[in-house]
Enzyme design. Sequence first.
Site, PDB file in Angstrom:
ATOM      1  N   ARG A  28       0.914  -1.128   0.167  1.00 57.79           N
ATOM      2  CA  ARG A  28       0.336  -0.646  -0.075  1.00 57.79           C
ATOM      3  C   ARG A  28       0.519   1.412   0.349  1.00 57.79           C
ATOM      4  NH1 ARG A  28      -4.982  -1.996   4.229  1.00 57.79           N
ATOM      5  NH2 ARG A  28      -5.865  -3.260   2.294  1.00 57.79           N
ATOM      6  N   GLU A  40      -0.872  -8.741  -5.520  1.00 57.08           N
ATOM      7  CA  GLU A  40      -2.423  -8.606  -5.265  1.00 57.08           C
ATOM      8  C   GLU A  40      -3.232 -10.798  -5.944  1.00 57.08           C
ATOM      9  OE1 GLU A  40      -5.633  -7.772  -5.349  1.00 57.08           O
ATOM     10  OE2 GLU A  40      -4.147  -5.439  -4.379  1.00 57.08           O
ATOM     11  N   THR A  46      -4.171 -16.938  -0.989  1.00 56.71           N
ATOM     12  CA  THR A  46      -3.467 -16.628   0.452  1.00 56.71           C
ATOM     13  C   THR A  46      -3.310 -15.692   1.219  1.00 56.71           C
ATOM     14  OG1 THR A  46      -1.901 -17.587  -1.584  1.00 56.71           O
ATOM     15  CG2 THR A  46      -0.757 -17.223   0.876  1.00 56.71           C
ATOM     16  N   LEU A  83       3.265 -21.461  -1.210  1.00 58.53           N
ATOM     17  CA  LEU A  83       2.277 -20.728  -1.814  1.00 58.53           C
ATOM     18  C   LEU A  83       1.521 -21.778  -2.293  1.00 58.53           C
ATOM     19  CD1 LEU A  83       3.075 -17.271  -2.268  1.00 58.53           C
ATOM     20  CD2 LEU A  83       1.609 -18.322  -0.575  1.00 58.53           C
ATOM     21  N   TYR A 123     -10.947  -9.156 -11.981  1.00 56.84           N
ATOM     22  CA  TYR A 123     -10.462  -8.304 -10.619  1.00 56.84           C
ATOM     23  C   TYR A 123      -9.153  -7.769 -11.130  1.00 56.84           C
ATOM     24  CZ  TYR A 123      -9.021  -8.004  -6.322  1.00 56.84           C
ATOM     25  OH  TYR A 123      -7.699  -7.730  -4.494  1.00 56.84           O
ATOM     26  N   ASP A 141     -13.981  -8.637  -5.573  1.00 57.79           N
ATOM     27  CA  ASP A 141     -13.016  -9.933  -4.665  1.00 57.79           C
ATOM     28  C   ASP A 141     -14.376 -10.271  -4.796  1.00 57.79           C
ATOM     29  OD1 ASP A 141     -12.964  -8.437  -3.228  1.00 57.79           O
ATOM     30  OD2 ASP A 141     -11.166  -9.294  -2.816  1.00 57.79           O
ATOM     31  N   CYS A 211     -27.330  -0.664   5.391  1.00 56.63           N
ATOM     32  CA  CYS A 211     -27.411  -1.486   5.109  1.00 56.63           C
ATOM     33  C   CYS A 211     -28.846  -2.359   5.100  1.00 56.63           C
ATOM     34  CB  CYS A 211     -26.862  -2.304   5.545  1.00 56.63           C
ATOM     35  SG  CYS A 211     -26.140  -3.804   5.557  1.00 56.63           S
ATOM     36  N   SER A 308      -8.194 -27.078  -3.904  1.00 56.13           N
ATOM     37  CA  SER A 308      -9.404 -26.856  -4.603  1.00 56.13           C
ATOM     38  C   SER A 308     -10.320 -27.192  -4.397  1.00 56.13           C
ATOM     39  CB  SER A 308      -9.805 -24.877  -5.196  1.00 56.13           C
ATOM     40  OG  SER A 308      -9.134 -25.876  -6.275  1.00 56.13           O
TER      41      SER A 308
HETATM   42 FE1  SF4 Z   1     -21.514  -5.847   6.384  1.00 52.90          FE
HETATM   43 FE2  SF4 Z   1     -23.277  -4.599   8.773  1.00 52.90          FE
HETATM   44 FE3  SF4 Z   1     -22.047  -2.904   7.342  1.00 52.90          FE
HETATM   45 FE4  SF4 Z   1     -23.723  -3.759   6.755  1.00 52.90          FE
HETATM   46  S1  SF4 Z   1     -23.672  -3.378   8.179  1.00 52.90           S
HETATM   47  S2  SF4 Z   1     -22.442  -3.602   5.893  1.00 52.90           S
HETATM   48  S3  SF4 Z   1     -23.491  -6.556   6.980  1.00 52.90           S
HETATM   49  S4  SF4 Z   1     -20.643  -5.192   8.300  1.00 52.90           S
END
Ligand code: SF4
Length: 359
Positions: A28, A40, A46, A83, A123, A141, A211, A308
């Site tokens: 970063r 990435e 990983t 890895l 991605y 992702d 949310c 996997s």
């Molecule tokens: Fe996720 Fe909870 Fe944030 Fe909604 S409120 S985005 S469910 S952490």
Amino acid sequence: MTDIKNDLLISKRLITWYEVNKRDLPWRHSRDPYVIWISEVILQQTRVAQGLDYFHRFVGRFPDIDTLAQASEDEVLRYWEGLGYYSRARNLHAAARYMAEHYGGRFPQSYEEVRALKGIGDYTAAAIVSFAWDLPYAVVDGNVYRVLARLLGIDTPIDTSEGKKQFGEAATLLLSPDYPGLHNQAIMELGALVCTPRNPQCEACPLSDLCLAYARHEALLYPVKQGKTKSRTRYFHYFHIIYKGKTWIHKREADDIWKGLYEFPLVETAAPADWAELVRCKEVALLFEGCGGVRIAKISRTIKHVLSHQVLLAVYYVIEVESEGYLSKHYLQVDADSLEQYAFPRLIHKLRATLSDSQ
Ligand code: SF4
């Protein structure tokens, strides 16, 4: 699903939260697309804690495209050893060679050209061009799927083409036009630290009042997946054969797991088999043809190794022989104490760690 109308508000909140709460990770501190690319790709399968060491070692040895391009594939795989998902390392190497040859050892600067490089999907291309140059491409992702599914109440399964399209569109609509790189990193970090799969910290989430899943107390119902891919079980028997301080290995070339890595002679059976059953098997008889007396020195216990879509059940035999026989023509002979020069799958290291003297 909710309408996406709070787009800039969501992005602003994400970025503000990220600036305060982000983890201090080495990649970063860089906007070098090469460094971003390596980090990435390492992080694709990983965990960060495990990936950090690999990242430092890899970038320390291969600090730029040209150095990576000039290395041998064997050496690149040695730096990747342990890895897993080794096609990632082979693709990195192939893409570095391509960039050295076609772009003068630099990254191409358009999304389309980056996306066309070997091993780079939607991605990774979006991550590279947005983190390095702030190009407006949204990353999607696992973390982003989860945040978007909960935030917007999207119940289309994420493992369907319709789901991928829908989530891609939602991510693009929410993307900050001014700070796409920061926005992308912020939404992924929120998924990694707050909106986690089993224990989301909704009280600490900057998006909680927006949310949908939180309002309905349904966070754990998202994201929806259609179904699991069936996994197949395989039975591996490795033979570490010793003769006068030498042993034999070979490089896996087939389009199967671990292509490009080394291993000891391997016999795969359709069902579990002990030594008494193995010696009746044609492949084992061929392997020891012309070897004279065969003595088992050590046997590992059976190790279960989960990939996997495969479960491997493997046993490792250390065997002393009286002559090279068949081996000398079909395998690479190496000094028994030079094995660390070759990249082996992690399973082999696990098996060797459990060796015990044969009874
Ligand atoms: Fe996720 Fe909870 Fe944030 Fe909604 S409120 S985005 S469910 S952490």
